[in-house]
Design a protein around this motif. Structure first.
Motif, PDB file in Angstrom:
ATOM      1  N   TYR A  78       0.823  -1.212   0.000  1.00 45.07           N
ATOM      2  CA  TYR A  78       0.000   0.000   0.000  1.00 45.07           C
ATOM      3  C   TYR A  78       0.861   1.267   0.000  1.00 45.07           C
ATOM      4  CZ  TYR A  78      -4.431  -2.462   0.750  1.00 45.07           C
ATOM      5  OH  TYR A  78      -5.542  -3.243   0.596  1.00 45.07           O
ATOM      6  N   GLN A 114       2.028   1.886  -3.476  1.00 46.10           N
ATOM      7  CA  GLN A 114       0.931   2.418  -4.291  1.00 46.10           C
ATOM      8  C   GLN A 114       0.669   3.889  -3.952  1.00 46.10           C
ATOM      9  OE1 GLN A 114      -2.560  -0.102  -4.016  1.00 46.10           O
ATOM     10  NE2 GLN A 114      -1.370  -1.974  -4.349  1.00 46.10           N
ATOM     11  N   GLN A 146       3.380   5.972  -5.561  1.00 50.64           N
ATOM     12  CA  GLN A 146       3.131   6.078  -7.003  1.00 50.64           C
ATOM     13  C   GLN A 146       2.010   7.090  -7.286  1.00 50.64           C
ATOM     14  OE1 GLN A 146       2.066   2.342  -8.841  1.00 50.64           O
ATOM     15  NE2 GLN A 146       3.573   2.659 -10.453  1.00 50.64           N
TER      16      GLN A 146
END
Length: 612
Positions: free
Chosen positions: A86, A89, A92
């Motif tokens: 997580y 992510q 990103q």
């Protein structure tokens, strides 16, 4: 290891919002960051809620916030593989919308997670990225936080000079803001204490851990209080102050269980195992090692490393893929297909290698653990032998030294009996010789008392006696000593008799030491009091003086073996640093407690509390 400190749990009923907007979502996210570990289910709930509402509002930061909260939830649940997924992510997503503040948060989260799984090198890479962004941003709280975390990594990597440089930078940046209550430097002081601890400079580390204990006791930060207690337990183990170490280790374990934190509980068991190992209580140490191992291996094991490494590789692959999208229109479809096949083949090869490495690591770790356990047993046996030899040597040497000191006293007294033939100067010299003999004999006895595990060879003899009359007798015995310095010595007690069941000899030794010290450290013409107080379930003996006093910073070390304080006797009397440690041992032997309150230039009060 990552700790989320309790700043005040605030549960918000999102259903009460008549109409949710982006400001409310951001406020809800900020509140979730302050939740304690026992509110992790709420963190997961609000992460899903923010994601859902953000999609309806087209709030582009909602995905970043939601992903980070999900990572925090998994982190607090000790599921580091999912937490890192997580966080990657979230990183990103933050880069996609060009949000540097959330990018720095994601980098910091990743570094903390990698540090928790014992990969300080990987954590350092993320923190260095975070530090460059923080320095460019210039916000002091962010810089202090980054310097702190990066310093922890350098300490773990034994790069102590780099760690000290960063921590000193953090202190300089935040000193004024800390006084104003705008930032907290408690983590910085904790890290400075850990740095000195790693360098085995325990006396320099101790004030930092005490500072944080006082601070977190006052502000109700239970996670910070747990860290302070565990650090104090560890440092007192190294200083062989086992009573204090036991007190803080047990209280740290109780607090970890209250916080329902498995990682904190595991660390508490580890420190208790170390405590009992240092005391040669191997059975207890083994029991705590088993508890630690069952928790620690449940939190983190070798398979987790393998999964996280594969996850990191997938993240890097996705980043490379995003960068290559700009070139996809310029290359032929067959080239793209070939490249994808190459990536898949490479990924499969890497996964195979990682599986093999993980298996080898697990086998080697088990072998190293067995070797370490064998080495610890051998070292403990050797230490036990050396300790026995040391105690034997002390007993022999002290016994042999008693003879010449006794001889000095005997012949000195013989010469004093024939003092008429000596000049005044010779009589004075002879008195000093006899006094030196008495002091030497008393010093040998004190050394034996300190080094032995019991209070000499004294056999405990309980009797019921009037403590009020006993105190008056003690004061009468010390009046000649007080009169030499023109000190007024008083006994204070209620009119009624105060009976106690205890060992009269040991109580006498306690009072003798305290009265002798009070007179030594009180200037001529002042007062010394000895008072008896009868409370509900105990009796207290207080010795109060108008002496030179003791520095507050020195009070924690007052009852340690061979401790030396800056205060000095007022008429050049001798002090060897043994008396109060012996008093503390005798008090504990008769199931009592001793404490001291003091102020420089005003005087000191020593209080002994004995059960009835």
């Amino acid at each position: 290891m990552k700790y989320f400190f309790l700043l005040g749990a605030l549960i918000v009923s999102v259903c009460s919002f008549a109409q949710v907007d982006t400001t409310q979502l951001k406020s809800l996210y900020d509140r979730c960051l302050d939740f304690s570990e026992d509110k992790i289910d709420s963190i997961h709930y609000y992460a899903e809620y923010i994601s859902k509402e953000a999609n309806q509002l087209n709030f582009n930061k909602g995905n970043v916030l939601s992903l980070r909260l999900k990572g925090i939830y998994e982190d607090l649940s000790n599921n580091y593989e999912k937490a890192i997924e997580y966080y990657l992510q979230s990183l990103q997503a933050a880069r996609l919308i060009k949000a540097p503040e959330y990018e720095m948060a994601a980098l910091s989260d990743l570094a903390i997670a990698y540090f928790a799984i014992r990969e300080p090198g990987k954590a350092k890479e993320f923190y260095l990225q975070c530090a460059r962004m923080s320095e460019a941003d210039g916000k002091i709280p962010s810089l202090i936080n980054t310097y702190n975390n990066l310093a922890v990594i350098y300490t773990q990597l034994k790069q102590y000079d780099s760690s000290r440089l960063l921590l000193n930078k953090a202190v300089q940046l935040g000193k004024n803001l800390d006084r104003q209550g705008k930032v907290s430097l408690s983590s910085t002081y904790n890290n400075l204490g850990n740095l000195y601890f790693k360098e085995k400079k325990y006396d320099e580390a101790l004030p930092y851990f005490w500072h944080n204990l006082m601070r977190h006791s006052n502000d109700g930060d239970y996670s910070g209080l747990w860290v302070a207690r565990l650090n104090l337990a560890d440092i007192y183990i190294e200083k062989h102050h086992f009573d204090s170490a036991t007190k803080y280790a047990q209280s740290a374990l109780e607090l970890a269980q209250r916080l329902e934190s498995k990682s904190k509980e595991a660390d508490s068991y580890s420190i208790l195992a170390k405590l009992y190992e240092y005391q040669n209580k191997y059975n207890k140490a083994y029991q705590y090692i088993k508890k630690w191992y069952s928790l620690d291996t449940a939190i983190l094991h070798s398979d987790t490393y393998k999964s996280i490494a594969a996850l990191q590789e997938r993240f890097h692959a996705s980043e490379r893929e995003a960068e290559n999208k700009l070139l996809q229109e310029k290359i032929e479809k067959e080239t793209v297909r070939t490249r994808e096949l190459s990536l898949v083949a490479g990924a499969l090869a890497i996964i195979g290698i990682l599986i093999a490495i993980g298996f080898v690591m697990k086998r080697n770790a088990h072998r190293r653990l067995q070797e370490t356990n064998n080495l610890i047993v051998q070292q403990n046996e050797k230490l036990s032998e050396l300790n026995y030899e040391k105690n034997s040597l002390i007993s022999i040497v002290s016994h042999d030294l008693n003879t010449p000191f006794a001889t000095i006293q005997i012949w000195g007294q013989v010469l004093q009996n024939d003092a008429d033939r000596l000049t005044a100067e010779q009589q004075k010299a002879m008195a000093r010789i006899v006094q030196a003999g008495l002091y030497g004999e008393r010093l040998i006895r004190q050394i034996l008392d300190v080094e032995r595990e019991d209070i000499g060879n004294h056999k405990m003899k309980l009797e019921k006696f009037d403590l009020r009359a006993f105190a008056e007798e003690m004061v009468d015995n010390f009046k000649p000593m007080a009169d030499k310095k023109h000190i007024r010595l008083h006994a204070e007690a209620t009119g009624k008799k105060v009976f106690i069941l205890s060992d009269r000899y040991l109580v006498g030794r306690i009072c003798e030491n305290l009265l002798s010290n009070a007179i030594k450290y009180t200037t001529q013409g002042k007062k010394v009091w000895m008072s008896i107080h009868d409370d509900q379930d105990h009796i207290s003996i207080k010795v109060r003086d108008e002496g030179v006093g003791i520095e507050k910073e020195e009070l924690p070390y007052l009852f340690s073996k061979y401790s030396k304080i800056s205060s000095r006797p007022t008429d050049g009397e001798t002090s060897n640093g043994l008396g109060l440690s012996i008093v503390k041992r005798i008090v504990e032997e008769i199931n009592g407690r001793i404490s001291c309150e003091s102020e420089i230039g005003v005087g000191s009060v020593f209080t002994v509390m004995l059960k009835k």
